[in-house]
Design a protein around this motif. Structure first.
Motif, mmCIF file in Angstrom:
data_model
loop_
_atom_site.group_PDB
_atom_site.id
_atom_site.type_symbol
_atom_site.label_atom_id
_atom_site.label_comp_id
_atom_site.label_asym_id
_atom_site.label_seq_id
_atom_site.Cartn_x
_atom_site.Cartn_y
_atom_site.Cartn_z
ATOM 1 N N GLY A 1 37.571 35.035 39.366
ATOM 2 C CA GLY A 1 36.737 33.862 39.600
ATOM 3 C C GLY A 1 36.232 33.269 38.297
ATOM 4 O O GLY A 1 36.208 32.047 38.121
ATOM 5 N N GLY A 2 35.847 34.134 37.375
ATOM 6 C CA GLY A 2 35.358 33.663 36.081
ATOM 7 C C GLY A 2 36.430 32.939 35.300
ATOM 8 O O GLY A 2 36.183 31.881 34.701
ATOM 9 N N VAL A 3 37.653 33.500 35.304
ATOM 10 C CA VAL A 3 38.753 32.847 34.581
ATOM 11 C C VAL A 3 39.072 31.495 35.214
ATOM 12 O O VAL A 3 39.236 30.485 34.519
ATOM 13 C CB VAL A 3 40.000 33.769 34.570
ATOM 14 C CG1 VAL A 3 41.197 33.016 34.016
ATOM 15 C CG2 VAL A 3 39.725 35.013 33.754
ATOM 16 N N ILE B 1 30.713 27.613 40.762
ATOM 17 C CA ILE B 1 30.562 27.325 39.332
ATOM 18 C C ILE B 1 31.054 25.911 39.021
ATOM 19 O O ILE B 1 30.383 25.126 38.355
ATOM 20 C CB ILE B 1 31.303 28.376 38.499
ATOM 21 C CG1 ILE B 1 30.677 29.745 38.771
ATOM 22 C CG2 ILE B 1 31.259 28.031 37.019
ATOM 23 C CD1 ILE B 1 31.292 30.862 37.994
ATOM 24 N N THR B 2 32.230 25.566 39.554
ATOM 25 C CA THR B 2 32.790 24.251 39.235
ATOM 26 C C THR B 2 31.929 23.122 39.804
ATOM 27 O O THR B 2 31.626 22.158 39.100
ATOM 28 C CB THR B 2 34.221 24.129 39.808
ATOM 29 O OG1 THR B 2 34.942 25.292 39.457
ATOM 30 C CG2 THR B 2 34.917 22.920 39.256
ATOM 31 N N THR C 1 36.714 34.874 46.358
ATOM 32 C CA THR C 1 36.901 34.478 44.963
ATOM 33 C C THR C 1 36.946 32.967 44.831
ATOM 34 O O THR C 1 36.382 32.395 43.893
ATOM 35 C CB THR C 1 38.208 35.093 44.426
ATOM 36 O OG1 THR C 1 38.191 36.485 44.693
ATOM 37 C CG2 THR C 1 38.342 34.858 42.948
ATOM 38 N N PHE D 1 35.295 38.929 40.748
ATOM 39 C CA PHE D 1 34.472 38.128 39.835
ATOM 40 C C PHE D 1 35.213 37.807 38.548
ATOM 41 O O PHE D 1 35.026 36.742 37.971
ATOM 42 C CB PHE D 1 33.159 38.854 39.532
ATOM 43 C CG PHE D 1 32.218 38.868 40.699
ATOM 44 C CD1 PHE D 1 31.492 37.736 41.019
ATOM 45 C CD2 PHE D 1 32.075 39.982 41.492
ATOM 46 C CE1 PHE D 1 30.625 37.723 42.107
ATOM 47 C CE2 PHE D 1 31.223 39.992 42.576
ATOM 48 C CZ PHE D 1 30.495 38.860 42.889
ATOM 49 N N ARG D 2 36.073 38.732 38.103
ATOM 50 C CA ARG D 2 36.770 38.465 36.851
ATOM 51 C C ARG D 2 37.740 37.304 37.028
ATOM 52 O O ARG D 2 37.768 36.375 36.226
ATOM 53 C CB ARG D 2 37.508 39.722 36.393
ATOM 54 C CG ARG D 2 38.207 39.509 35.069
ATOM 55 C CD ARG D 2 38.888 40.755 34.600
ATOM 56 N NE ARG D 2 37.928 41.687 33.991
ATOM 57 C CZ ARG D 2 38.306 42.739 33.264
ATOM 58 N NH1 ARG D 2 39.588 42.999 33.084
ATOM 59 N NH2 ARG D 2 37.415 43.525 32.737
ATOM 60 N N GLN E 1 34.420 30.622 42.540
ATOM 61 C CA GLN E 1 34.846 29.634 41.530
ATOM 62 C C GLN E 1 34.329 28.244 41.887
ATOM 63 O O GLN E 1 33.931 27.474 41.032
ATOM 64 C CB GLN E 1 36.369 29.681 41.390
ATOM 65 C CG GLN E 1 37.116 28.412 41.726
ATOM 66 C CD GLN E 1 37.240 27.490 40.532
ATOM 67 O OE1 GLN E 1 36.930 27.878 39.413
ATOM 68 N NE2 GLN E 1 37.662 26.266 40.770
ATOM 69 N N ALA F 1 37.025 29.673 36.877
ATOM 70 C CA ALA F 1 35.906 28.769 36.626
ATOM 71 C C ALA F 1 35.929 28.234 35.204
ATOM 72 O O ALA F 1 35.513 27.099 34.960
ATOM 73 C CB ALA F 1 34.588 29.473 36.908
ATOM 74 N N ALA F 2 36.442 29.053 34.246
ATOM 75 C CA ALA F 2 36.543 28.561 32.865
ATOM 76 C C ALA F 2 37.449 27.341 32.842
ATOM 77 O O ALA F 2 37.138 26.322 32.205
ATOM 78 C CB ALA F 2 37.084 29.661 31.960
#
Lengths: 306, 255
Positions: free
Chosen positions: A83-85, A225-226, A218, A80-81, A222, A87-88
């Protein structure tokens, strides 16, 4: 049974769309990809305006990714970490991509950029994947050992600042490459109407060197979110999301994805990859080669007023 | 011997017409429609009559581009916007338009796809030529007509423009009938139906009727929502998609 799509303003055959959704869902579940690269061209071929097809695909891809990411999450196969980066970066990319697409439509060059993107990205990825998987199949047939995996990570990945720990991927790298990768995929998602898994998965394996076990989960995380962001932006800025179209595709898509995920265990990984590579190559060529042939009608009407 | 009665005053011919349907409702099973128009010609002298029925949808500016070969690739030119082009147009008549009226009259009435008054104002400017001031020239130059014809040709291919030389038939003395096919792609809005009566190449009577094509029910609601409140529509559509994905995953959960 035909059904009239309120935003696309065309009448389509509903069972055909559901079957199409199921087929693409099957392929996406089987290979762990979103399948947008396959669905968007088929929708355009069926007579749906390209802008509506691209935008509505975001909703469809988000839904089908959601349905598969949960099972990966339960198997702890999602970083998730990371994936979060990603997605940012993806968020920035999709905002840029939606605006870029709007501008290209105004210029009348959206078709060209879409066709070229398909030809270039699907051609390269499909070609590389095909080469690699055929090599693996031949080696196994001849009982040759797999070539030693070069586990040396590219040094530039370590030279960059802003390092971060990603325990689940067992990585300690700079966040700049994942953010850049996410942004690039976000732009592709807005322009091509794809999730971008076909770029993201190889990049995560070969560039970021993430363990294969967490790559697909992962990437799906992402992509959710995108594409969720892209879908909302396309609806808000271009009014091109057809919820009825997305729902029809989704009904077949989620069912197909589950069946595909079960079917995938019956094949060897490299055979699956070779098959996927062929599909990717064919779609890329089909979309791109039209640019080289003399059109029988030199004029084209552009949809919308910009 | 009584004098023969004076010839009766035959007067002008008149025309009357009605659509069997004035409201086309576009809902989820809309697959196009067939509009039927009935009309009557009132002419005591029973002179030979010809009828043209023109159905014209709301104006929709057209953006059109021309492909040309650049570095081996066929690439679109900058799009040109044509104003005044109807989103839907059909001219149905009892015989070929050129046999019914003269060129100038057809042009004035915009009867026939070749006579549609559309132009590309953004491409035009006025300048002085041969000593004449304010001559309108177009940056499309000599190709101007090609562009205009392409608009018509492409819309004809989409079944949005049509000319039917035998679309109006006299079914009985003075009574005529026209069928107008409306494709599923026909634009939403107010349509103008014009019924023109010609005798001996002269326009002698005309009638105007209106036709409304509108979305109804769920389709209308979704369309209005997507266009009037696009952000809330986008958020709701995405939330719905994510929930559907989640629901499917739970339904198929094996463990």
């Amino acid at each position: 049974m035909d059904i009239y799509l309120p935003i696309a303003e065309v009448s389509v055959n509903a069972p055909l769309l559901i079957a199409l959704g199921a087929l693409v869902g099957f392929i996406s579940g089987m290979f762990g990809i979103g399948g947008g690269f396959l669905m968007t061209p088929v929708l355009v071929f069926l007579g749906i305006p390209p802008a509506v097809a691209v935008a509505s695909m975001s909703n469809h891809v988000a839904a089908s990714s959601m349905s598969s990411v949960l099972s990966y999450g339960r198997k702890r196969a999602v970083d998730f970490r990371m994936g979060g980066v990603l997605a940012a970066g993806g968020a920035v990319g999709s905002v840029v991509g939606v605006e870029l697409f709007r501008w290209l439509r105004l210029l009348g060059q959206a078709d060209l950029v879409v066709a070229l993107s398909y030809l270039i990205f699907l051609g390269i990825i499909g070609g590389l994947m095909f080469w690699e998987s055929v090599g693996a199949i031949l080696r196994r047939r001849r009982n040759l050992p797999a070539p030693p995996r070069r586990d040396r990570r590219p040094p530039w990945l370590y030279g960059l600042p802003l390092k971060m720990r990603f325990p689940r991927s067992r990585l300690y790298i700079s966040v700049i490459p994942p953010i850049a990768l996410g942004a690039f995929v976000g732009v592709l998602s807005a322009i091509m109407g794809v999730g971008g898994g076909f770029v993201l998965v190889p990049a995560m394996v070969y560039i970021l060197r993430m363990p294969a076990s967490v790559v697909v989960g992962t990437s799906l995380f992402q992509i959710i979110i995108t594409t969720a962001l892209t879908g909302v932006l396309q609806a808000g800025r271009n009014q091109t999301v057809d919820i009825l179209l997305a729902t029809l595709l989704l009904v077949g898509g989620v069912l197909g994805a589950q069946l595909g995920a079960r079917a995938s265990s019956r094949f060897r990984a490299e055979e699956l990859r070779a098959l996927l590579a062929l599909i990717v190559l064919l779609v890329g060529l089909r979309m791109g080669l039209g640019l080289f042939f003399t059109p029988h009608e030199p004029f084209v009407l552009m949809s919308g007023n910009g | 011997m009584a004098p023969s009665p004076p010839p009766p005053n035959l007067g002008h011919a008149g025309i009357s017409a009605a659509l069997t349907e004035t409201n086309v409702r576009v809902n989820s099973d809309f697959r196009g429609d067939q509009i039927v128009l009935y009309g009557a010609v009132f002419d005591l002298a029973a002179r030979p009559s010809d009828v043209i029925v023109i159905v014209r949808g709301p104006d929709q500016p057209v953006r059109i581009a021309k492909k040309s070969k650049i570095a081996g690739l066929w690439i679109n030119s900058r799009p040109v916007v044509f104003q005044g082009a109807p989103g839907f147009y059909i001219a149905a008549s009892t015989k070929p338009l050129d046999d019914i009226a003269r060129f100038g009259e057809l042009r004035r009435l915009q009867a026939g796809v070749d006579h549609l008054a559309m132009n590309a104002p953004a491409e035009q400017k006025t300048e002085t030529r041969y000593g004449v001031r304010d001559v309108v020239v177009s940056s499309l130059g000599a190709d101007y007509l090609d562009w205009q014809r392409a608009v018509v040709r492409l819309r004809e291919a989409d079944h949005l423009y049509d000319v039917n030389e035998h679309g109006v038939r006299f079914v009985d003395k003075g009574l005529f009938r026209a069928e107008i096919p409306l494709p599923a792609e026909a634009p939403i809005g107010q349509y103008k139906v014009r019924i023109l009566l010609f005798q001996d190449h002269q326009l002698v009577a005309e009638k105007d009727r209106e036709l409304t094509v509108e979305k109804v029910g769920v389709e209308r609601g979704l369309y209005l929502w997507a266009h009037r409140r696009p952000w809330s529509y986008g958020l709701a559509a995405m939330a719905f998609a994510l929930c559907a994905g989640w629901a499917a995953s739970s339904a198929f959960r094996r463990d």
